[in-house]
Design a protein around this motif. Structure first.
Motif, PDB file in Angstrom:
ATOM      1  N   GLN A 269       1.013  -1.507  -0.210  1.00 11.82           N
ATOM      2  CA  GLN A 269       0.230  -0.050   0.100  1.00 11.82           C
ATOM      3  C   GLN A 269       0.730   0.978  -0.340  1.00 11.82           C
ATOM      4  O   GLN A 269       1.727   1.847   1.140  1.00 11.82           O
ATOM      5  CB  GLN A 269      -1.070  -0.168   1.640  1.00 11.82           C
ATOM      6  CG  GLN A 269      -1.813  -0.812   1.054  1.00 11.82           C
ATOM      7  CD  GLN A 269      -2.613  -1.144  -0.177  1.00 11.82           C
ATOM      8  OE1 GLN A 269      -3.274   0.216  -0.384  1.00 11.82           O
ATOM      9  NE2 GLN A 269      -3.202  -1.976  -0.795  1.00 11.82           N
ATOM     10  N   THR A 270       0.543   2.401  -0.414  1.00 16.74           N
ATOM     11  CA  THR A 270       0.958   3.685  -1.490  1.00 16.74           C
ATOM     12  C   THR A 270       0.447   4.540   0.827  1.00 16.74           C
ATOM     13  O   THR A 270       0.022   4.537   0.835  1.00 16.74           O
ATOM     14  CB  THR A 270       0.477   3.764  -2.000  1.00 16.74           C
ATOM     15  OG1 THR A 270      -0.796   3.956  -2.485  1.00 16.74           O
ATOM     16  CG2 THR A 270       1.403   3.501  -3.279  1.00 16.74           C
ATOM     17  N   PRO A 271       1.100   5.438   0.762  1.00 24.63           N
ATOM     18  CA  PRO A 271       1.106   6.188   1.345  1.00 24.63           C
ATOM     19  C   PRO A 271      -0.490   6.797   1.509  1.00 24.63           C
ATOM     20  O   PRO A 271      -0.836   6.569   0.582  1.00 24.63           O
ATOM     21  CB  PRO A 271       1.620   7.310   1.933  1.00 24.63           C
ATOM     22  CG  PRO A 271       3.135   6.723   1.654  1.00 24.63           C
ATOM     23  CD  PRO A 271       2.733   5.888   0.191  1.00 24.63           C
TER      24      PRO A 271
ATOM     25  N   ASP B 286      -2.384   8.167  -0.866  1.00 18.28           N
ATOM     26  CA  ASP B 286      -1.413   8.601  -2.101  1.00 18.28           C
ATOM     27  C   ASP B 286      -2.039   7.437  -3.232  1.00 18.28           C
ATOM     28  O   ASP B 286      -0.744   6.953  -3.480  1.00 18.28           O
ATOM     29  CB  ASP B 286       0.240   8.445  -1.898  1.00 18.28           C
ATOM     30  CG  ASP B 286       1.141   9.397  -2.373  1.00 18.28           C
ATOM     31  OD1 ASP B 286       0.296   8.928  -4.494  1.00 18.28           O
ATOM     32  OD2 ASP B 286       2.680   8.366  -3.334  1.00 18.28           O
ATOM     33  N   TRP B 287      -2.695   7.106  -3.533  1.00 18.92           N
ATOM     34  CA  TRP B 287      -3.622   6.191  -4.431  1.00 18.92           C
ATOM     35  C   TRP B 287      -3.530   6.519  -5.883  1.00 18.92           C
ATOM     36  O   TRP B 287      -3.255   7.263  -6.108  1.00 18.92           O
ATOM     37  CB  TRP B 287      -5.029   6.454  -4.196  1.00 18.92           C
ATOM     38  CG  TRP B 287      -5.399   4.676  -4.760  1.00 18.92           C
ATOM     39  CD1 TRP B 287      -5.796   3.134  -4.270  1.00 18.92           C
ATOM     40  CD2 TRP B 287      -6.727   4.412  -6.440  1.00 18.92           C
ATOM     41  NE1 TRP B 287      -6.496   2.449  -4.930  1.00 18.92           N
ATOM     42  CE2 TRP B 287      -6.660   3.249  -6.122  1.00 18.92           C
ATOM     43  CE3 TRP B 287      -6.226   5.176  -7.347  1.00 18.92           C
ATOM     44  CZ2 TRP B 287      -7.268   2.540  -6.903  1.00 18.92           C
ATOM     45  CZ3 TRP B 287      -6.789   5.179  -8.229  1.00 18.92           C
ATOM     46  CH2 TRP B 287      -7.616   3.179  -8.665  1.00 18.92           C
ATOM     47  N   ARG B 288      -2.083   5.019  -6.186  1.00 19.21           N
ATOM     48  CA  ARG B 288      -2.241   5.434  -7.928  1.00 19.21           C
ATOM     49  C   ARG B 288      -2.753   3.711  -8.549  1.00 19.21           C
ATOM     50  O   ARG B 288      -2.872   2.702  -8.397  1.00 19.21           O
ATOM     51  CB  ARG B 288      -0.926   5.408  -7.890  1.00 19.21           C
ATOM     52  CG  ARG B 288       0.151   6.208  -7.154  1.00 19.21           C
ATOM     53  CD  ARG B 288       1.808   5.867  -6.844  1.00 19.21           C
ATOM     54  NE  ARG B 288       2.634   7.120  -6.544  1.00 19.21           N
ATOM     55  CZ  ARG B 288       3.819   7.302  -6.142  1.00 19.21           C
ATOM     56  NH1 ARG B 288       4.466   6.211  -6.756  1.00 19.21           N
ATOM     57  NH2 ARG B 288       4.016   8.103  -5.965  1.00 19.21           N
ATOM     58  N   MET B 289      -3.672   4.315  -9.400  1.00 19.47           N
ATOM     59  CA  MET B 289      -3.833   3.420 -10.458  1.00 19.47           C
ATOM     60  C   MET B 289      -3.239   2.246 -10.788  1.00 19.47           C
ATOM     61  O   MET B 289      -3.372   1.187 -10.794  1.00 19.47           O
ATOM     62  CB  MET B 289      -4.488   3.892 -12.018  1.00 19.47           C
ATOM     63  CG  MET B 289      -5.988   3.076 -12.874  1.00 19.47           C
ATOM     64  SD  MET B 289      -6.551   1.667 -11.997  1.00 19.47           S
ATOM     65  CE  MET B 289      -8.068   3.205 -11.205  1.00 19.47           C
ATOM     66  N   ALA B 290      -1.840   2.785 -11.145  1.00 18.66           N
ATOM     67  CA  ALA B 290      -0.494   1.868 -12.001  1.00 18.66           C
ATOM     68  C   ALA B 290      -0.417   0.931 -11.291  1.00 18.66           C
ATOM     69  O   ALA B 290      -0.183  -0.168 -11.384  1.00 18.66           O
ATOM     70  CB  ALA B 290       0.334   2.777 -12.233  1.00 18.66           C
TER      71      ALA B 290
ATOM     72  N   PRO C 169      -4.470  -4.520 -12.342  1.00 18.14           N
ATOM     73  CA  PRO C 169      -4.825  -6.224 -12.714  1.00 18.14           C
ATOM     74  C   PRO C 169      -6.085  -6.427 -12.226  1.00 18.14           C
ATOM     75  O   PRO C 169      -7.328  -7.030 -12.775  1.00 18.14           O
ATOM     76  CB  PRO C 169      -3.889  -7.488 -11.556  1.00 18.14           C
ATOM     77  CG  PRO C 169      -2.740  -5.916 -11.480  1.00 18.14           C
ATOM     78  CD  PRO C 169      -2.785  -4.911 -11.779  1.00 18.14           C
ATOM     79  N   GLU C 170      -6.646  -5.566 -10.767  1.00 21.27           N
ATOM     80  CA  GLU C 170      -8.002  -5.610 -10.397  1.00 21.27           C
ATOM     81  C   GLU C 170      -8.882  -5.155 -11.637  1.00 21.27           C
ATOM     82  O   GLU C 170      -9.746  -5.306 -11.807  1.00 21.27           O
ATOM     83  CB  GLU C 170      -8.276  -4.662  -9.225  1.00 21.27           C
ATOM     84  CG  GLU C 170      -7.342  -5.722  -8.215  1.00 21.27           C
ATOM     85  CD  GLU C 170      -6.022  -4.883  -7.909  1.00 21.27           C
ATOM     86  OE1 GLU C 170      -5.101  -5.052  -8.698  1.00 21.27           O
ATOM     87  OE2 GLU C 170      -5.280  -5.039  -6.529  1.00 21.27           O
ATOM     88  N   LEU C 171      -8.472  -3.860 -11.754  1.00 21.87           N
ATOM     89  CA  LEU C 171      -9.254  -3.511 -12.945  1.00 21.87           C
ATOM     90  C   LEU C 171      -9.683  -4.129 -14.496  1.00 21.87           C
ATOM     91  O   LEU C 171     -10.679  -4.476 -15.191  1.00 21.87           O
ATOM     92  CB  LEU C 171      -8.548  -2.067 -13.374  1.00 21.87           C
ATOM     93  CG  LEU C 171      -8.971  -0.937 -15.076  1.00 21.87           C
ATOM     94  CD1 LEU C 171     -10.931  -0.676 -14.505  1.00 21.87           C
ATOM     95  CD2 LEU C 171      -8.154  -0.048 -15.742  1.00 21.87           C
TER      96      LEU C 171
END
Length: 377
Positions: free
Chosen positions: A22-24, A27-31, A35-37
């Protein structure tokens, strides 16, 4: 040869790679979540296509749609479904959760199995296939070998209506080479051939997953060539003459088939039973479906059953009767078990039956049956 871990359709739980760190917070990133997408989009697309196809079938049954009109509407829907399956395969292989089991397999048999399974689809598309095979033993995961042959055919099919297919040994040390050439009426357009489309990305992912497959694609004046070379080729056990005909061997295009096999499908769910029967019969095997343990026992008493497909998600109410009969009267009968949606597929091994998730029948059951029967017949 054992039943491969069936390859294509994977549920969201099966296809999603291990959790990404997990990012801080904030600081969510689609990249980090592509895979979930892919899983979410393909799951929804496949469900929608299945509903569309069922609706078209109802219209045909009610006389509101002719068979020809059904084909016009169903063909693009099937293509969309194949795209979704390919995307699921890419995510599943890329996730690293595919457990490989390198085994000695006859690549000629694997490729011929794919051609037999796809013969109706190829005929419907007007595609003819001319092949010439020579014995080629590999060390490879059976699932990957089967998936590669399927993906190569999928990549070639849109390019032309005639495919020349060759399997031989090349170089020193000898390596198996699977070569497909699509003959085209007009000179191929290089930009189209070298496009990194979904089929090519799947091929590259399969090759990368195995680590011992080299892929090349080339444009010729009269067609397009696709070649796979296998580094883990076992030394041939027979002598090959100058004209590439195995010495003291039968015709190179003679293979075992499942034509003489009898498969019994046991499921209390009519939809699952009919779906499995349709898949098995497309392979050329004879198959019957039963809804109860008593019916299965009667069928096994009346004739020789080579394979029992048992639905453990929708078992018959009297499944205990069937289990007792299997243990006492048919202890050596091979059983292929249909397991819970999203559960891992398991290849057959000594003392353990093959398992196929019940939500992966369309893409996985055919290959599982073919590989299982190859050890039975």
């Amino acid at each position: 040869m054992t039943t491969p871990d069936p390859h294509p359709t994977a549920s969201a739980s099966d296809a999603t790679p291990p959790a990404v760190p997990q990012t801080p917070s904030g600081d969510w990133r689609m990249a980090e979540h592509w895979p979930e997408l892919v899983v979410a989009v393909t799951d929804q697309a496949l469900e929608t296509v299945d509903r569309l196809l069922r609706g078209l079938e109802v219209l045909v049954q009610r006389g509101r749609l002719s068979d020809a009109e059904f084909q016009v509407l169903a063909t693009p829907a099937q293509r969309l479904k194949h795209c979704g399956v390919h995307a699921q395969q890419i995510v599943r292989f890329q996730s690293g959760r595919v457990r490989q089991s390198h085994e000695k397999i006859d690549l000629a048999y694997v490729v011929e199995s794919v051609l037999q399974e796809r013969r109706n689809d190829l005929a419907m598309m007007g595609i003819t296939v001319r092949r010439k095979f020579h014995p080629a033993q590999l060390l490879i995961d059976p699932t990957l070998g089967y998936s590669l042959a399927q993906a190569m055919l999928d990549w070639c099919s849109p390019l032309g209506d005639h495919i020349d297919l060759r399997l031989d040994l090349d170089g020193t040390p000898a390596r198996a080479r699977l070569w497909m050439k699509v003959q085209t009426h007009e000179p191929p357009v290089q930009s189209q051939v070298f496009e990194d489309n979904l089929q090519w990305l799947l091929l590259r992912q399969i090759a990368a997953t195995d680590g011992g497959i080299e892929l090349t694609r080339e444009v010729q004046t009269d067609g397009v060539e696709l070649t796979a070379v296998f580094r883990r080729t076992l030394a041939p056990q027979i002598t090959v003459t100058d004209d590439a005909t195995p010495a003291d061997a039968g015709p190179s295009t003679t293979f075992k088939t499942v034509t003489g096999a009898y498969v019994l499908v046991c499921s209390a769910a009519a939809d699952t039973r009919l779906q499995a029967l349709g898949i098995v019969r497309q392979l050329g095997a004879t198959a019957d479906g039963v809804a109860s343990g008593a019916q299965a026992v009667a069928a096994m008493r009346d004739r020789d059953v080579h394979l029992l497909v048992l639905d453990e998600v929708h078992p018959p109410a009297d499944v205990a009767t069937l289990q007792l009969d299997l243990a006492t009267q048919h202890p050596t009968l091979t059983v292929l078990r249909l397991t819970a949606p999203g559960s891992p597929a398991v290849a057959a091994s000594p003392g353990q039956a093959a398992r196929v998730p019940v939500d992966g029948l369309d893409a996985a059951l055919g290959s599982a049956v073919m590989f299982t029967l190859s050890n039975v017949l």
